[in-house]
Design a protein around this motif. Sequence first.
Motif, PDB file in Angstrom:
ATOM      1  N   MET A  40       5.560 -11.042  -6.861  1.00 20.73           N
ATOM      2  CA  MET A  40       4.662  -9.950  -6.489  1.00 20.73           C
ATOM      3  C   MET A  40       5.461  -8.796  -5.861  1.00 20.73           C
ATOM      4  N   PRO A  41       5.248  -7.548  -6.313  1.00 17.45           N
ATOM      5  CA  PRO A  41       5.940  -6.404  -5.688  1.00 17.45           C
ATOM      6  C   PRO A  41       5.565  -6.281  -4.213  1.00 17.45           C
ATOM      7  N   TRP A  42       6.497  -5.786  -3.399  1.00 16.01           N
ATOM      8  CA  TRP A  42       6.263  -5.719  -1.961  1.00 16.01           C
ATOM      9  C   TRP A  42       5.073  -4.836  -1.616  1.00 16.01           C
ATOM     10  N   TRP A  43       4.886  -3.739  -2.352  1.00 16.29           N
ATOM     11  CA  TRP A  43       3.777  -2.831  -2.034  1.00 16.29           C
ATOM     12  C   TRP A  43       2.429  -3.465  -2.346  1.00 16.29           C
ATOM     13  N   LEU A  44       2.365  -4.253  -3.430  1.00 17.04           N
ATOM     14  CA  LEU A  44       1.120  -4.952  -3.755  1.00 17.04           C
ATOM     15  C   LEU A  44       0.854  -6.044  -2.730  1.00 17.04           C
ATOM     16  N   SER A  45       1.913  -6.739  -2.324  1.00 19.62           N
ATOM     17  CA  SER A  45       1.774  -7.761  -1.288  1.00 19.62           C
ATOM     18  C   SER A  45       1.287  -7.140   0.016  1.00 19.62           C
ATOM     19  N   GLY A  46       1.825  -5.946   0.371  1.00 18.83           N
ATOM     20  CA  GLY A  46       1.418  -5.287   1.610  1.00 18.83           C
ATOM     21  C   GLY A  46      -0.033  -4.856   1.593  1.00 18.83           C
ATOM     22  N   ILE A  47      -0.478  -4.293   0.471  1.00 17.22           N
ATOM     23  CA  ILE A  47      -1.888  -3.892   0.356  1.00 17.22           C
ATOM     24  C   ILE A  47      -2.779  -5.126   0.378  1.00 17.22           C
ATOM     25  N   SER A  48      -2.359  -6.176  -0.327  1.00 21.03           N
ATOM     26  CA  SER A  48      -3.130  -7.418  -0.340  1.00 21.03           C
ATOM     27  C   SER A  48      -3.199  -8.030   1.050  1.00 21.03           C
ATOM     28  N   HIS A  49      -2.069  -8.016   1.773  1.00 24.53           N
ATOM     29  CA  HIS A  49      -2.032  -8.526   3.149  1.00 24.53           C
ATOM     30  C   HIS A  49      -3.014  -7.752   4.013  1.00 24.53           C
ATOM     31  N   HIS A  50      -3.021  -6.436   3.869  1.00 23.06           N
ATOM     32  CA  HIS A  50      -3.930  -5.593   4.652  1.00 23.06           C
ATOM     33  C   HIS A  50      -5.388  -5.888   4.316  1.00 23.06           C
ATOM     34  N   MET A  51      -5.702  -5.908   3.036  1.00 23.87           N
ATOM     35  CA  MET A  51      -7.096  -6.092   2.617  1.00 23.87           C
ATOM     36  C   MET A  51      -7.621  -7.482   2.951  1.00 23.87           C
ATOM     37  N   SER A  52      -6.751  -8.480   2.919  1.00 25.45           N
ATOM     38  CA  SER A  52      -7.209  -9.850   3.173  1.00 25.45           C
ATOM     39  C   SER A  52      -7.543 -10.079   4.637  1.00 25.45           C
ATOM     40  N   GLY A  53      -7.292  -9.081   5.485  1.00 26.80           N
ATOM     41  CA  GLY A  53      -7.668  -9.193   6.890  1.00 26.80           C
ATOM     42  C   GLY A  53      -9.009  -8.586   7.220  1.00 26.80           C
ATOM     43  N   TYR A  54      -9.642  -7.961   6.222  1.00 32.08           N
ATOM     44  CA  TYR A  54     -10.949  -7.345   6.428  1.00 32.08           C
ATOM     45  C   TYR A  54     -12.062  -8.273   5.965  1.00 32.08           C
ATOM     46  N   SER A  55     -13.265  -7.924   6.382  1.00 35.55           N
ATOM     47  CA  SER A  55     -14.469  -8.512   5.800  1.00 35.55           C
ATOM     48  C   SER A  55     -15.635  -7.646   6.228  1.00 35.55           C
ATOM     49  N   ALA A  56     -16.820  -7.995   5.767  1.00 33.64           N
ATOM     50  CA  ALA A  56     -18.018  -7.238   6.153  1.00 33.64           C
ATOM     51  C   ALA A  56     -18.328  -7.385   7.637  1.00 33.64           C
ATOM     52  N   VAL A  57     -17.628  -8.292   8.320  1.00 35.73           N
ATOM     53  CA  VAL A  57     -17.802  -8.406   9.772  1.00 35.73           C
ATOM     54  C   VAL A  57     -17.489  -7.075  10.447  1.00 35.73           C
ATOM     55  N   MET A  58     -16.561  -6.318   9.862  1.00 36.45           N
ATOM     56  CA  MET A  58     -16.249  -5.003  10.440  1.00 36.45           C
ATOM     57  C   MET A  58     -17.472  -4.102  10.421  1.00 36.45           C
ATOM     58  N   PHE A  59     -18.304  -4.218   9.387  1.00 35.24           N
ATOM     59  CA  PHE A  59     -19.452  -3.330   9.235  1.00 35.24           C
ATOM     60  C   PHE A  59     -20.725  -3.922   9.840  1.00 35.24           C
ATOM     61  N   THR A  60     -20.603  -5.099  10.441  1.00 40.05           N
ATOM     62  CA  THR A  60     -21.746  -5.697  11.150  1.00 40.05           C
ATOM     63  C   THR A  60     -21.349  -5.958  12.600  1.00 40.05           C
ATOM     64  N   ALA A 267       9.447  -9.126   1.797  1.00 43.44           N
ATOM     65  CA  ALA A 267       8.375  -9.616   2.669  1.00 43.44           C
ATOM     66  C   ALA A 267       8.290  -8.760   3.925  1.00 43.44           C
ATOM     67  N   GLU A 268       9.446  -8.384   4.458  1.00 42.23           N
ATOM     68  CA  GLU A 268       9.482  -7.524   5.643  1.00 42.23           C
ATOM     69  C   GLU A 268       8.866  -6.161   5.345  1.00 42.23           C
ATOM     70  N   ARG A 269       9.201  -5.580   4.207  1.00 42.32           N
ATOM     71  CA  ARG A 269       8.631  -4.290   3.818  1.00 42.32           C
ATOM     72  C   ARG A 269       7.127  -4.404   3.603  1.00 42.32           C
ATOM     73  N   SER A 270       6.696  -5.502   3.034  1.00 40.42           N
ATOM     74  CA  SER A 270       5.270  -5.750   2.829  1.00 40.42           C
ATOM     75  C   SER A 270       4.524  -5.744   4.159  1.00 40.42           C
ATOM     76  N   ALA A 271       5.087  -6.427   5.160  1.00 45.90           N
ATOM     77  CA  ALA A 271       4.446  -6.487   6.477  1.00 45.90           C
ATOM     78  C   ALA A 271       4.392  -5.115   7.137  1.00 45.90           C
ATOM     79  N   ARG A 272       5.460  -4.337   6.992  1.00 50.70           N
ATOM     80  CA  ARG A 272       5.471  -3.005   7.603  1.00 50.70           C
ATOM     81  C   ARG A 272       4.398  -2.104   6.990  1.00 50.70           C
ATOM     82  N   LEU A 273       4.230  -2.186   5.686  1.00 47.73           N
ATOM     83  CA  LEU A 273       3.187  -1.399   5.026  1.00 47.73           C
ATOM     84  C   LEU A 273       1.807  -1.798   5.541  1.00 47.73           C
ATOM     85  N   SER A 274       1.573  -3.088   5.660  1.00 45.53           N
ATOM     86  CA  SER A 274       0.285  -3.563   6.166  1.00 45.53           C
ATOM     87  C   SER A 274       0.053  -3.081   7.591  1.00 45.53           C
ATOM     88  N   ALA A 275       1.085  -3.099   8.426  1.00 51.25           N
ATOM     89  CA  ALA A 275       0.958  -2.646   9.817  1.00 51.25           C
ATOM     90  C   ALA A 275       0.576  -1.177   9.886  1.00 51.25           C
TER      91      ALA A 275
END
Length: 524
Positions: A40-60, A267-275
């Motif tokens: 998996m490319p680092w940028w896709l991993s970073g976006i996926s890492h970011h998105m996988s931390g959300y849910s509709a709980v944010m909007f409720t 992996a490090e670059r992926s984490a930085r993008l997510s941060a």
Amino acid sequence: MNSLDWAVLIGYFGVMVAIGVWSHKRVDNVSDFFTAGGKMPWWLSGISHHMSGYSAVMFTGYAGIAYTYGVTSFVTWSFPIALGIAIGSKLFAPRINRLRSRLHVASPLEYLKNRYDLKTQQALAWSGMLLKIVDVGAKWAAIATLLSVFTGVSLNQGILITGCITAIYCTIGGLWADALTELGQFVIQLLAGVAMFVAVIMELNDKGIGFLDAWDRPELQGHGEPLVGPYGTVFLLAFLFIKLFEYNGGMLNQAQRYMATATPREAERSARLSAILWLVWPVVLFFPMWMSPLLVESQKADGSDSYGLMTEQLLPHGLLGLVIVGFFSHTMAMCSSDANAIAAVFTRDVAPVLSKQARAWSERSGLVAARVTTVVFLGLSMAVATQVNSPTFKDIITVVIKWVAGLMGPIAIPMMLGLLRPFRRSGPTAALVSWSMGLLAFWLVNYPISWAIEGGVPLQYQVSIPLAVSLVLYILIGYAKPEDTPERLAIIERINTDDDGAAAAAVPAPAGEVEDTVGTRTKD
């Protein structure tokens, strides 16, 4: 919702299923299903890492916090996550990647059998799976709550619809399907978030309220304070520490994103993008929630319906459907990634201990087992979702903050700190005692002690004490009873270096009959 909104929603579901079908072609074995084969490319991993931390709980749940308290929703939630991931980009991301690249494991917990022992691995695996069922159940309940606001469908019907769609694409496509759908969901979230941000600005202008003037309105009194109500300094520090472990792999699904990249550096670059995304993007999403007391009156005591009411009031049809799709995208991203992570844990760590047949699974059999486990996990979490708002679990935000944050620490401490050289003395005794005493501390603080104190134990201590107990015991027992055997030191060195010299000594075969048959593949 009208026919245009429904068309947007149904179209979104169709695209998610199509991505799952396409991703199915890229999944040939268990490694592909759980870690994308490390391709998996680092940028896709970073976006996926970011998105996988959300849910509709944010909007409720978090929309309710924003409605009631204001900017503390950002200060005590997404900011600690961003800071924790930034720290973890150096501390954890490269090491977790080496679990796959150097130890050739497919589950984040698979290495624990050699780092500690089989009992420790099983204790963390079972408790992690049970906690995730409750966590994901709260996410299903959150999206079903929003769906009921817009469509009138019942809570259980909403849970069934979202759960079944998610099961289709993540079961057939594995981690590739999760990441690619999360990329699409990120684009949808971007469009929906900007649309809502602009709509709120325009509505405030129509009412003659400027951005700076809004904070002086009586409805937002105290909403500009960063730490208010139960969300004070102790809570912020506790949450930062919790998120450092949780969002760097303690809850398993984020660990998979680090494992999916080709190298520790990526992996490090992926984490930085997510941060960076966690630091910037939530401000755009939270702004409408901060302004919501000026625009709507919540019908629920906790304000959890405020964002849904505001969306329905301000957005035209079509855009309304897009924002609703955004709600779904958040929840489906997190739940599908959790399902994949738990399937990895069960298939790789638990099933081989329970069944002799599982130890002899072929690549095809293991892949079938992974998909079946994913469906079973989703079904169990959907069943739990029907019990949210019951006397046992109470409301959504209670489940997410108290149960998940409070119980995550005792599970994550041995897993995450076991990666690091400074904690090499801590062995299975330290791991099991810190885990069990942390769980006991959670029960004592949240129930017997809380019942005995007028007003109960404050929230910040409910979530921080279990983690603190586990951390202190893990360190102290490591020094009092060091268990840093040559075999365990070899494991730690392989995780902490990319060199092929003496530091990368071969990992010895695990001892014991069961461990011999289910041992991790450690040949380079």
